[in-house]
Scaffold this motif. Structure first.
Motif, PDB file in Angstrom:
ATOM      1  N   LYS A 176      20.629  22.431  45.713  1.00 43.20           N
ATOM      2  CA  LYS A 176      19.476  22.210  44.841  1.00 43.20           C
ATOM      3  C   LYS A 176      18.170  22.372  45.630  1.00 43.20           C
ATOM      4  CE  LYS A 176      16.938  18.471  42.727  1.00 43.20           C
ATOM      5  NZ  LYS A 176      16.838  17.024  42.561  1.00 43.20           N
ATOM      6  N   GLU A 177      18.107  21.763  46.807  1.00 43.50           N
ATOM      7  CA  GLU A 177      16.896  21.873  47.618  1.00 43.50           C
ATOM      8  C   GLU A 177      16.647  23.323  48.038  1.00 43.50           C
ATOM      9  OE1 GLU A 177      17.401  19.222  50.872  1.00 43.50           O
ATOM     10  OE2 GLU A 177      16.996  17.420  49.672  1.00 43.50           O
ATOM     11  N   GLU A 178      17.708  24.009  48.384  1.00 44.05           N
ATOM     12  CA  GLU A 178      17.563  25.403  48.790  1.00 44.05           C
ATOM     13  C   GLU A 178      17.075  26.257  47.629  1.00 44.05           C
ATOM     14  OE1 GLU A 178      20.276  29.031  50.679  1.00 44.05           O
ATOM     15  OE2 GLU A 178      21.128  27.007  50.417  1.00 44.05           O
ATOM     16  N   ALA A 179      17.589  25.980  46.425  1.00 38.14           N
ATOM     17  CA  ALA A 179      17.145  26.743  45.247  1.00 38.14           C
ATOM     18  C   ALA A 179      15.687  26.462  44.939  1.00 38.14           C
ATOM     19  CB  ALA A 179      18.029  26.386  44.038  1.00 38.14           C
ATOM     20  N   GLU A 180      15.273  25.234  45.051  1.00 36.97           N
ATOM     21  CA  GLU A 180      13.878  24.879  44.790  1.00 36.97           C
ATOM     22  C   GLU A 180      12.954  25.535  45.812  1.00 36.97           C
ATOM     23  OE1 GLU A 180      13.858  20.645  44.795  1.00 36.97           O
ATOM     24  OE2 GLU A 180      14.480  20.476  42.693  1.00 36.97           O
ATOM     25  N   GLN A 181      13.380  25.486  47.077  1.00 35.83           N
ATOM     26  CA  GLN A 181      12.558  26.110  48.119  1.00 35.83           C
ATOM     27  C   GLN A 181      12.461  27.623  47.912  1.00 35.83           C
ATOM     28  OE1 GLN A 181      14.288  24.970  51.851  1.00 35.83           O
ATOM     29  NE2 GLN A 181      13.662  22.786  51.649  1.00 35.83           N
ATOM     30  N   ASN A 182      13.557  28.249  47.533  1.00 37.73           N
ATOM     31  CA  ASN A 182      13.570  29.695  47.297  1.00 37.73           C
ATOM     32  C   ASN A 182      12.662  30.051  46.125  1.00 37.73           C
ATOM     33  OD1 ASN A 182      14.263  32.393  47.579  1.00 37.73           O
ATOM     34  ND2 ASN A 182      16.098  32.168  46.301  1.00 37.73           N
ATOM     35  N   MET A 183      12.674  29.239  45.077  1.00 36.67           N
ATOM     36  CA  MET A 183      11.832  29.502  43.912  1.00 36.67           C
ATOM     37  C   MET A 183      10.371  29.339  44.280  1.00 36.67           C
ATOM     38  SD  MET A 183      11.809  27.648  40.168  1.00 36.67           S
ATOM     39  CE  MET A 183      11.132  26.143  40.867  1.00 36.67           C
ATOM     40  N   ASN A 184      10.052  28.342  45.063  1.00 42.68           N
ATOM     41  CA  ASN A 184       8.658  28.112  45.451  1.00 42.68           C
ATOM     42  C   ASN A 184       8.148  29.220  46.369  1.00 42.68           C
ATOM     43  OD1 ASN A 184       8.528  25.725  43.972  1.00 42.68           O
ATOM     44  ND2 ASN A 184       9.249  24.466  45.725  1.00 42.68           N
ATOM     45  N   ARG A 185       8.996  29.716  47.247  1.00 41.06           N
ATOM     46  CA  ARG A 185       8.564  30.767  48.159  1.00 41.06           C
ATOM     47  C   ARG A 185       8.286  32.076  47.400  1.00 41.06           C
ATOM     48  NH1 ARG A 185      12.751  28.908  51.605  1.00 41.06           N
ATOM     49  NH2 ARG A 185      14.062  30.614  50.796  1.00 41.06           N
ATOM     50  N   LYS A 193      10.677  38.338  35.473  1.00 39.69           N
ATOM     51  CA  LYS A 193      12.124  38.307  35.274  1.00 39.69           C
ATOM     52  C   LYS A 193      12.815  37.630  36.453  1.00 39.69           C
ATOM     53  CE  LYS A 193      15.975  41.361  34.150  1.00 39.69           C
ATOM     54  NZ  LYS A 193      16.403  42.761  33.922  1.00 39.69           N
ATOM     55  N   GLN A 194      12.339  37.951  37.636  1.00 41.89           N
ATOM     56  CA  GLN A 194      12.942  37.341  38.823  1.00 41.89           C
ATOM     57  C   GLN A 194      12.646  35.843  38.868  1.00 41.89           C
ATOM     58  OE1 GLN A 194      11.250  39.665  42.002  1.00 41.89           O
ATOM     59  NE2 GLN A 194      12.909  41.231  41.890  1.00 41.89           N
ATOM     60  N   GLN A 195      11.424  35.483  38.461  1.00 43.57           N
ATOM     61  CA  GLN A 195      11.090  34.061  38.426  1.00 43.57           C
ATOM     62  C   GLN A 195      11.960  33.310  37.427  1.00 43.57           C
ATOM     63  OE1 GLN A 195       6.891  33.621  37.704  1.00 43.57           O
ATOM     64  NE2 GLN A 195       6.307  34.416  39.745  1.00 43.57           N
ATOM     65  N   ALA A 196      12.279  33.974  36.312  1.00 44.17           N
ATOM     66  CA  ALA A 196      13.143  33.333  35.320  1.00 44.17           C
ATOM     67  C   ALA A 196      14.531  33.096  35.913  1.00 44.17           C
ATOM     68  CB  ALA A 196      13.236  34.180  34.066  1.00 44.17           C
ATOM     69  N   LYS A 197      15.032  34.073  36.671  1.00 42.22           N
ATOM     70  CA  LYS A 197      16.346  33.900  37.309  1.00 42.22           C
ATOM     71  C   LYS A 197      16.320  32.779  38.352  1.00 42.22           C
ATOM     72  CE  LYS A 197      17.982  38.662  36.773  1.00 42.22           C
ATOM     73  NZ  LYS A 197      18.423  39.889  37.481  1.00 42.22           N
ATOM     74  N   LEU A 198      15.223  32.756  39.142  1.00 39.22           N
ATOM     75  CA  LEU A 198      15.118  31.689  40.146  1.00 39.22           C
ATOM     76  C   LEU A 198      15.030  30.319  39.492  1.00 39.22           C
ATOM     77  CD1 LEU A 198      12.603  33.362  42.646  1.00 39.22           C
ATOM     78  CD2 LEU A 198      15.077  32.959  42.993  1.00 39.22           C
TER      79      LEU A 198
END
Length: 363
Positions: A176-185, A193-198
């Motif tokens: 979860k933390e890794e996904a949140e960090q990846n989305m924020n970066r 579209k990519q933001q929706a996937k993230l």
């Protein structure tokens, strides 16, 4: 803390002397339920230590039981051999007071044999009581051990599930933390579209973490309940085991004490029976037995006459003087012949020869 007094008894010169009581201070009493825990939630070292001690105690009970049976067998064998010995011939040719004493001796020996036979049966009964006691403790322990084994398995299983769910929960949290960090970066550089996937990936990771968290919490709660139940049963089991140990020690101590009392009583009983023999021997009168035998079997009060030496040749030269009953009949001398007889016939006459001791006929 508790205090106890101990009275010392000293035996000096055959006299028991009682000393003043000495007060001893001891620490608080120790109990199984307070001293056999483990730091590891799945550890069973304390419980296993108690079980091992109880098994050793059960072995001791069996050993004392076998000892009692063997001692009873020895007493029974001794009693039978002693009974056979009392039936054998012993002083059957004696008479009067000694015979009566020997009869009492044989009779009391038979009674001693009977007392040992009774002692053997008593020992068998004591051994049977110990066997029954051991079996009762075995059945009680079996129920408690089965229940504790179930709880130990449940506790180990639930602890394993809790540990695995914790690992899963921690991994989901990291995802979860890794996904949140990846989305924020990538929020400013990625397309919509990519933001929706993230965002969808982050949301799913968050949901997975929440599920793992709930599962982990449930397993911890379940483990806590099982642990609480196990602790309660562990305390109860320790109390049962300690009670059994108290009963076992008390039973063995009392049984050995009773066994020694029985042996001491057997000595007293044997001595009482032997005392009857001693009393009978005190009535044994040596002079009376001598006189009884003399009066019963006497043959005469005069010894035989001595045997004299008789010389064969001396009896011819020196004849013994004949007794009055052996005197020879008197010899009637015939009258001298008539000198007027001239017929020419010779008339014999008997003349005694004093030198030879026999008569001569002359013509």
């Amino acid at each position: 803390m508790r205090s106890s007094s101990v009275t010392h008894t000293v035996k000096t010169c055959g006299i028991r002397r009682v000393l003043l009581p000495v007060f001893l201070s001891t620490m608080r009493e120790l109990h199984f339920k307070d001293c056999f825990w483990n730091g590891d939630i799945t550890g069973t070292g304390g419980y296993d230590s108690i079980i091992q001690h109880l098994n050793d105690g059960k072995k001791t009970c069996k050993e004392i039981e076998d000892f009692m049976k063997a001692r009873a067998s020895i007493e029974e064998k001794y009693a039978k051999e002693l009974l056979g010995l009392s039936k054998k011939m012993c002083g059957c040719n004696e008479m009067n007071t000694l015979k009566r004493s020997l009869d009492v001796f044989k009779l009391q020996t038979e009674h001693v044999s009977s007392s040992h036979l009774q002692l053997a049966q008593t020992m068998k009964d004591e051994a049977k009581k110990l066997e029954d006691f051991r079996e009762r403790q075995k059945e009680t322990r079996k129920k408690v051990e089965q229940q504790m084994d179930v709880l130990h398995k449940q506790r180990a299983t639930q602890f394993k599930k809790t540990t695995e769910s914790k690992k899963t929960y921690e991994q989901k949290c990291r995802d979860k933390e890794e996904a949140e960090q990846n989305m924020n970066r990538n929020a400013s550089t990625s397309s919509a579209k990519q933001q929706a996937k993230l965002f969808a990936r982050t949301h799913q990771a968050k949901l997975n973490a929440e599920v793992a968290d709930r599962l982990y919490m449930q397993n911890v709660a379940m483990l806590g309940k099982i642990r609480e139940d196990w602790q309660k049963e562990h305390v109860k089991a320790c109390e049962v085991f300690e009670k059994q140990e108290v009963e076992r020690i008390n039973t063995l101590r009392n049984m050995v004490w009773t066994h020694l009392n029985q042996l001491s009583q057997q000595c007293v009983t044997s001595d009482e029976l032997y005392e009857e023999v001693r009393r009978s021997l005190e009535q044994c009168d040596i002079q009376e037995d001598i006189e009884h035998f003399v009066n019963l079997r006497r043959t005469g009060d005069k010894p035989p006459a001595p045997i004299l030496y008789e010389n064969f040749y001396g009896s011819q030269r020196v004849p013994a003087a004949p007794s009055a009953t052996q005197m020879a009949p008197s010899i009637t001398r015939r009258p001298l012949p008539n000198p007027t007889n001239t017929g020419g016939d010779l008339i014999p006459s008997t003349v005694l020869d004093p030198d030879q001791g026999y008569s001569v006929v002359q013509y």
